[in-house]
Design a protein around this motif. Structure first.
Motif, mmCIF file in Angstrom:
data_model
loop_
_atom_site.group_PDB
_atom_site.id
_atom_site.type_symbol
_atom_site.label_atom_id
_atom_site.label_comp_id
_atom_site.label_asym_id
_atom_site.label_seq_id
_atom_site.Cartn_x
_atom_site.Cartn_y
_atom_site.Cartn_z
ATOM 1 N N LEU A 13 -40.324 -21.305 -5.082
ATOM 2 C CA LEU A 13 -40.168 -22.408 -4.130
ATOM 3 C C LEU A 13 -40.853 -23.674 -4.636
ATOM 4 N N ILE A 14 -42.108 -23.545 -5.033
ATOM 5 C CA ILE A 14 -42.847 -24.687 -5.589
ATOM 6 C C ILE A 14 -42.632 -24.780 -7.095
ATOM 7 N N CYS A 15 -42.553 -23.627 -7.728
ATOM 8 C CA CYS A 15 -42.359 -23.565 -9.184
ATOM 9 C C CYS A 15 -41.432 -22.391 -9.467
ATOM 10 N N ASP A 16 -40.543 -22.532 -10.441
ATOM 11 C CA ASP A 16 -39.538 -21.497 -10.696
ATOM 12 C C ASP A 16 -40.108 -20.354 -11.535
ATOM 13 N N THR A 17 -41.186 -19.781 -11.067
ATOM 14 C CA THR A 17 -41.761 -18.612 -11.725
ATOM 15 C C THR A 17 -40.919 -17.364 -11.489
ATOM 16 N N GLU A 18 -40.018 -17.390 -10.510
ATOM 17 C CA GLU A 18 -39.145 -16.242 -10.267
ATOM 18 C C GLU A 18 -38.225 -15.996 -11.458
ATOM 19 N N ASN A 19 -37.641 -17.066 -12.008
ATOM 20 C CA ASN A 19 -36.791 -16.888 -13.177
ATOM 21 C C ASN A 19 -37.591 -16.442 -14.387
ATOM 22 N N ALA A 20 -38.866 -16.892 -14.456
ATOM 23 C CA ALA A 20 -39.736 -16.423 -15.536
ATOM 24 C C ALA A 20 -39.951 -14.916 -15.414
ATOM 25 N N GLN A 85 -42.923 -23.881 -16.725
ATOM 26 C CA GLN A 85 -42.108 -24.366 -15.616
ATOM 27 C C GLN A 85 -42.799 -25.508 -14.865
ATOM 28 N N PRO A 86 -42.062 -26.573 -14.529
ATOM 29 C CA PRO A 86 -42.612 -27.694 -13.757
ATOM 30 C C PRO A 86 -42.473 -27.451 -12.258
ATOM 31 N N LEU A 87 -42.915 -28.406 -11.467
ATOM 32 C CA LEU A 87 -42.630 -28.388 -10.034
ATOM 33 C C LEU A 87 -41.120 -28.425 -9.829
ATOM 34 N N LEU A 88 -40.652 -27.721 -8.825
ATOM 35 C CA LEU A 88 -39.234 -27.783 -8.493
ATOM 36 C C LEU A 88 -38.914 -29.104 -7.771
ATOM 37 N N PRO A 89 -37.653 -29.537 -7.800
ATOM 38 C CA PRO A 89 -37.275 -30.828 -7.202
ATOM 39 C C PRO A 89 -37.639 -30.923 -5.727
ATOM 40 N N GLY A 90 -38.190 -32.071 -5.350
ATOM 41 C CA GLY A 90 -38.502 -32.357 -3.966
ATOM 42 C C GLY A 90 -39.866 -31.904 -3.492
ATOM 43 N N VAL A 91 -40.551 -31.063 -4.277
ATOM 44 C CA VAL A 91 -41.846 -30.537 -3.846
ATOM 45 C C VAL A 91 -42.888 -31.642 -3.742
ATOM 46 N N ALA A 92 -43.043 -32.416 -4.799
ATOM 47 C CA ALA A 92 -44.070 -33.463 -4.818
ATOM 48 C C ALA A 92 -43.828 -34.476 -3.698
ATOM 49 N N HIS A 119 -51.738 -21.929 -11.167
ATOM 50 C CA HIS A 119 -50.519 -22.734 -11.252
ATOM 51 C C HIS A 119 -50.614 -23.989 -10.381
ATOM 52 N N LEU A 120 -51.224 -23.887 -9.201
ATOM 53 C CA LEU A 120 -51.379 -25.086 -8.370
ATOM 54 C C LEU A 120 -52.200 -26.149 -9.094
ATOM 55 N N ARG A 121 -53.250 -25.719 -9.781
ATOM 56 C CA ARG A 121 -54.060 -26.677 -10.552
ATOM 57 C C ARG A 121 -53.280 -27.221 -11.740
ATOM 58 N N ARG A 122 -52.565 -26.344 -12.436
ATOM 59 C CA ARG A 122 -51.765 -26.791 -13.585
ATOM 60 C C ARG A 122 -50.736 -27.826 -13.166
ATOM 61 N N LEU A 123 -50.138 -27.636 -12.009
ATOM 62 C CA LEU A 123 -49.085 -28.526 -11.527
ATOM 63 C C LEU A 123 -49.622 -29.764 -10.822
ATOM 64 N N GLY A 124 -50.937 -29.803 -10.596
ATOM 65 C CA GLY A 124 -51.562 -30.983 -10.000
ATOM 66 C C GLY A 124 -51.340 -31.142 -8.514
ATOM 67 N N VAL A 125 -51.161 -30.030 -7.791
ATOM 68 C CA VAL A 125 -50.889 -30.130 -6.356
ATOM 69 C C VAL A 125 -51.902 -29.358 -5.505
ATOM 70 N N ARG A 126 -52.933 -28.803 -6.096
ATOM 71 C CA ARG A 126 -53.867 -27.968 -5.336
ATOM 72 C C ARG A 126 -54.510 -28.729 -4.171
#
Length: 231
Positions: A13-20, A85-92, A119-126
């Motif tokens: 939802l926030i990051c496409d780790t599911e496909n990973a 994987q980056p943030l998914l579209p629209g999350v930020a 991952h939240l820290r890596r993506l800058g949204v924590r």
């Protein structure tokens, strides 16, 4: 409805780790000359015991249990793929809009705290999340509602003023069982489930990405729902 809280799942939802995760199992199966069954992946998605399901299935096909080394190799591959994987579209945008209005924001995930927090820290949204509730807690996991109920308690809010976002059927089931309005956002990894109209029957709405949502559109959606219910 006065919307004052947003509750987010993480994986898919926030990051496409599911496909990973899916790709890591596909590669693992192929190393043994096999293919990851599509039906198995559909059962694994959104579950805290997904690894166990796949390991048991592969073990049955091999005629032996997977070794600790093989499991560690699969986990390392998943981590490598997920960290690309980056943030998914629209999350930020949605997080920023919610912060700007002073809404409470929580994350509710079946995954381990170490996975989610890194991952939240890596993506800058924590910093957006006032509460991070994960599968490490001694509570029944999704599809049970307990993690969501715990998050509502941490924030001190009622379910009828909150909206949950989920990408999997177990997640939607958990949110609805907690009396939350839930928006399903099935990603590419859920394409097969999303094609089934009944897959997310408990969700109040199903949208392709968070990119299509704003707080105003959410409020209109649920105001309309309440008016039709009252009528």
């Amino acid at each position: 409805m006065t919307l004052d809280t947003l509750l987010f799942d993480f994986d898919g939802l926030i990051c496409d780790t599911e496909n990973a995760a899916r790709e890591s199992w596909q590669q693992t199966y192929r190393e043994f000359g096999l293919e990851l069954p599509a039906g198995l992946w559909a059962r694994m998605r959104g579950r805290h015991d997904g690894e166990l399901l796949a390991a048991d299935d592969l073990g049955e096909r091999l005629g032996r249990a997977m070794t600790a080394q093989e499991l560690d190799h699969r986990r390392a591959l998943k981590s490598e793929l997920a960290h690309a994987q980056p943030l998914l579209p629209g999350v930020a945008e949605l997080l920023g809009e919610a912060d700007g209005r002073g809404l409470g924001i929580a994350l509710v995930s079946s995954a381990a705290s170490s996975w989610v927090e890194s991952h939240l820290r890596r993506l800058g949204v924590r910093e957006h999340f006032r509460a991070v509730v994960t599968g490490d807690l001694p509570l029944p996991n999704k599809p049970a509602p307990d993690l969501y109920l715990h998050a509502l308690g941490e924030l001190g809010v009622r379910a009828d003023t909150a909206v949950a976002f989920e990408d999997s059927v177990p997640g939607v089931t958990a949110a609805v069982a907690a009396s939350l309005r839930c928006v399903a956002v099935p990603g590419a990894a859920a394409a097969a489930a999303a094609a089934d109209p009944s897959a997310f029957a408990g969700a109040a709405a199903v949208v392709p990405t968070l990119e299509s949502l704003s707080l105003d559109s959410l409020e209109r959606l649920f105001d309309d729902e309440f008016r039709s219910t009252a009528a």
